[in-house]
Design an enzyme around this catalytic site. Structure first.
Site, PDB file in Angstrom:
ATOM      1  N   GLU A  36      54.170  31.350  45.332  1.00  0.00           N
ATOM      2  CA  GLU A  36      53.252  31.567  46.476  1.00  0.00           C
ATOM      3  C   GLU A  36      51.987  30.753  46.268  1.00  0.00           C
ATOM      4  O   GLU A  36      51.261  30.462  47.217  1.00  0.00           O
ATOM      5  CB  GLU A  36      52.895  33.052  46.604  1.00  0.00           C
ATOM      6  N   ASP A  51      54.379  45.853  40.336  1.00  0.00           N
ATOM      7  CA  ASP A  51      53.155  45.147  40.728  1.00  0.00           C
ATOM      8  C   ASP A  51      52.667  44.340  39.524  1.00  0.00           C
ATOM      9  O   ASP A  51      52.669  44.852  38.398  1.00  0.00           O
ATOM     10  CB  ASP A  51      52.098  46.186  41.152  1.00  0.00           C
ATOM     11  N   THR A  75      56.211  49.775  45.863  1.00  0.00           N
ATOM     12  CA  THR A  75      55.797  49.968  44.476  1.00  0.00           C
ATOM     13  C   THR A  75      55.569  51.457  44.215  1.00  0.00           C
ATOM     14  O   THR A  75      54.650  52.044  44.808  1.00  0.00           O
ATOM     15  CB  THR A  75      54.456  49.222  44.232  1.00  0.00           C
TER      16      THR A  75
HETATM   17  C1  6MZ Z   1      53.023  39.281  46.814  1.00  0.00           C
HETATM   18  C2  6MZ Z   1      52.976  41.171  48.113  1.00  0.00           C
HETATM   19  C3  6MZ Z   1      52.847  40.393  49.281  1.00  0.00           C
HETATM   20  O1  6MZ Z   1      54.589  48.084  47.486  1.00  0.00           O
HETATM   21  O2  6MZ Z   1      52.575  49.296  48.274  1.00  0.00           O
HETATM   22  N1  6MZ Z   1      52.981  42.452  48.492  1.00  0.00           N
HETATM   23  N2  6MZ Z   1      53.073  40.619  46.898  1.00  0.00           N
HETATM   24  N3  6MZ Z   1      52.879  38.480  47.879  1.00  0.00           N
HETATM   25  C4  6MZ Z   1      52.769  38.988  49.132  1.00  0.00           C
HETATM   26  N4  6MZ Z   1      52.585  38.113  50.173  1.00  0.00           N
HETATM   27  C5  6MZ Z   1      51.637  38.274  51.196  1.00  0.00           C
HETATM   28  N5  6MZ Z   1      52.795  41.228  50.336  1.00  0.00           N
HETATM   29  C6  6MZ Z   1      52.896  42.491  49.829  1.00  0.00           C
HETATM   30  O3  6MZ Z   1      53.450  47.343  49.585  1.00  0.00           O
HETATM   31  C7  6MZ Z   1      52.286  46.567  49.395  1.00  0.00           C
HETATM   32  C8  6MZ Z   1      52.396  45.771  48.118  1.00  0.00           C
HETATM   33  O4  6MZ Z   1      53.429  44.768  48.253  1.00  0.00           O
HETATM   34  C9  6MZ Z   1      53.081  43.595  47.539  1.00  0.00           C
HETATM   35  C10 6MZ Z   1      51.714  43.855  46.896  1.00  0.00           C
HETATM   36  O5  6MZ Z   1      51.910  44.321  45.584  1.00  0.00           O
HETATM   37  C11 6MZ Z   1      51.153  44.953  47.783  1.00  0.00           C
HETATM   38  O6  6MZ Z   1      50.186  45.741  47.114  1.00  0.00           O
HETATM   39  P1  6MZ Z   1      53.844  48.606  48.685  1.00  0.00           P
HETATM   40  O7  6MZ Z   1      54.681  49.433  49.588  1.00  0.00           O
END
Ligand code: 6MZ
Length: 357
Positions: free
Chosen positions: A222, A162, A113
């Site tokens: 989810e 996000d 993100t």
């Molecule tokens: C939904 C998820 C996730 O983007 O900061 N993220 N969103 N469901 C999940 N299942 C467990 N796991 C991760 O990586 C972290 C971000 O990825 C998404 C969330 O928005 C989390 O803040 P980045 O690199």
């Protein structure tokens, strides 16, 4: 040899096989894939600068073993405080790529993100540039050690929206992705806490991405939210992340739509999206020859890796080594990258296939 020893030995052989297997990773969040050791180092650095209030608390949150879905999102908030510097973003990107390369991932679609932060002078664009710098650094290191990574690793980027963002912020991300296409950005992801926001907020941005030829993947199902699942299926994204909690009629609909599903066993079990591995929808998807790809989601947060996820598929659903090879090979069909790269990956799998029959 006792039966316990035999089981242990069989497990070792399986894990070795899964590690050796060339693999495709299509659902990996950058900030969820950071090594614990790196997070602890960053936390110490912030502690010395006085930019976090309690190192022991942060350490405890990072090292906690089991997490509910909501606890995961608390951890992401902590991680995001630790990764606000451009240099840290570059470092974690490089390390995450090295970790995937070390287990023979030959194509990685990393998603993240883009974030802005006035205090550190970070903009969404400079964030993505820091990630791209990490990809370049990883490529340099891996080229130097090419004998360890016979096939190399091709990395492409998805920019995530996000669910806490606004429509305008989401559109900004899509515009950035379009501008960065020539630097390896190949698509858009919608992710974030599934109980936050309304996905329709992002529909203008997602539609715009599609109109401009950028593929879209959506985190879907989810948690129990049948109306949202219904609308997401109607949007017909290019891929779906998770797709765990669907109603009977929606499974049928999905079956007809054949939208590839990104399956993440450990994540789904740890967050309680799926009650047990026996209840995992992989069984049904696999049995019906549904397009799917095995992924990690957050290898750091869930202490897993792609080889272990393949091993879980083998032991839980009685798959042979050859079945695993076919799963890995078929995943090339679902990548968002350009056709020549798909053909390059097909050649890698064709080249090694005789060793995996
Ligand atoms: C939904 C998820 C996730 O983007 O900061 N993220 N969103 N469901 C999940 N299942 C467990 N796991 C991760 O990586 C972290 C971000 O990825 C998404 C969330 O928005 C989390 O803040 P980045 O690199």
């Amino acid at each position: 040899m006792s039966s316990n020893q035999a089981q242990h030995r069989a497990r070792e052989i399986l894990v070795r096989y899964c590690k050796r297997l060339p693999k495709i990773e299509l659902h990996a969040h950058l900030n969820g894939s950071i090594r614990d050791s790196t997070l602890l180092e960053l936390a110490q650095e912030h502690d010395q600068r006085g930019t976090i209030s309690s190192y022991p608390n942060v350490r405890e949150i990072i090292l906690k073993e089991d997490r509910s879905l909501q606890e995961c999102f608390k951890l992401f908030d902590v991680i995001h405080v630790l990764t606000t510097d451009h240099s840290f973003i570059t470092r974690i990107t490089k390390e995450v790529i090295e970790d995937f390369a070390a287990e023979n991932v030959v194509y990685l679609e990393l998603r993240t993100t883009p974030k802005s932060n006035v205090l550190t002078g970070m903009t969404k664009r400079s964030y993505v540039e820091a990630v791209l710098a990490g990809i370049t650094k990883a490529n340099l290191v891996l080229c130097e050690n090419h004998q360890l990574h016979a096939h190399g690793i091709q990395v492409r980027l998805l920019l995530s929206i996000d669910r806490r963002e606004t429509t305008d912020q989401a559109i900004e991300t899509v515009k950035l992705a379009l501008e960065m296409k020539s630097h390896g950005v190949v698509g858009i992801d919608l992710s974030g806490n599934p109980v936050t926001g309304n996905w329709k907020t992002f529909l203008p941005a997602l539609t715009y991405a599609r109109q401009c030829g950028l593929p879209v993947t959506l985190h879907c199902g989810e948690v129990h939210n049948p109306d949202e699942v219904e609308e997401m299926l109607a949007f017909h994204p290019d891929r779906l992340g998770h797709a765990c909690v669907l109603q009977e009629s929606q499974w049928e609909r999905l079956h007809n739509l054949r939208i590839p599903v990104e399956v993440c066993f450990t994540s789904n079990l740890r967050t309680g999206c799926v009650k047990s591995i026996c209840d995992h929808h992989f069984a049904w998807l696999y049995k019906t020859h549904y397009p799917l790809v095995i992924c990690t989601d957050d290898r750091g947060v869930f202490s897993t890796n792609l080889s272990s996820e393949y091993a879980i598929a083998a032991t839980s659903f009685d798959l042979s080594e050859h079945d695993l090879f076919e799963l890995a090979k078929n995943a090339t069909r679902f990548i968002f990258a350009e056709e020549p790269l798909k053909r390059h990956l097909d050649r890698i799998f064709a080249g090694v296939e005789p060793n995996y029959r």
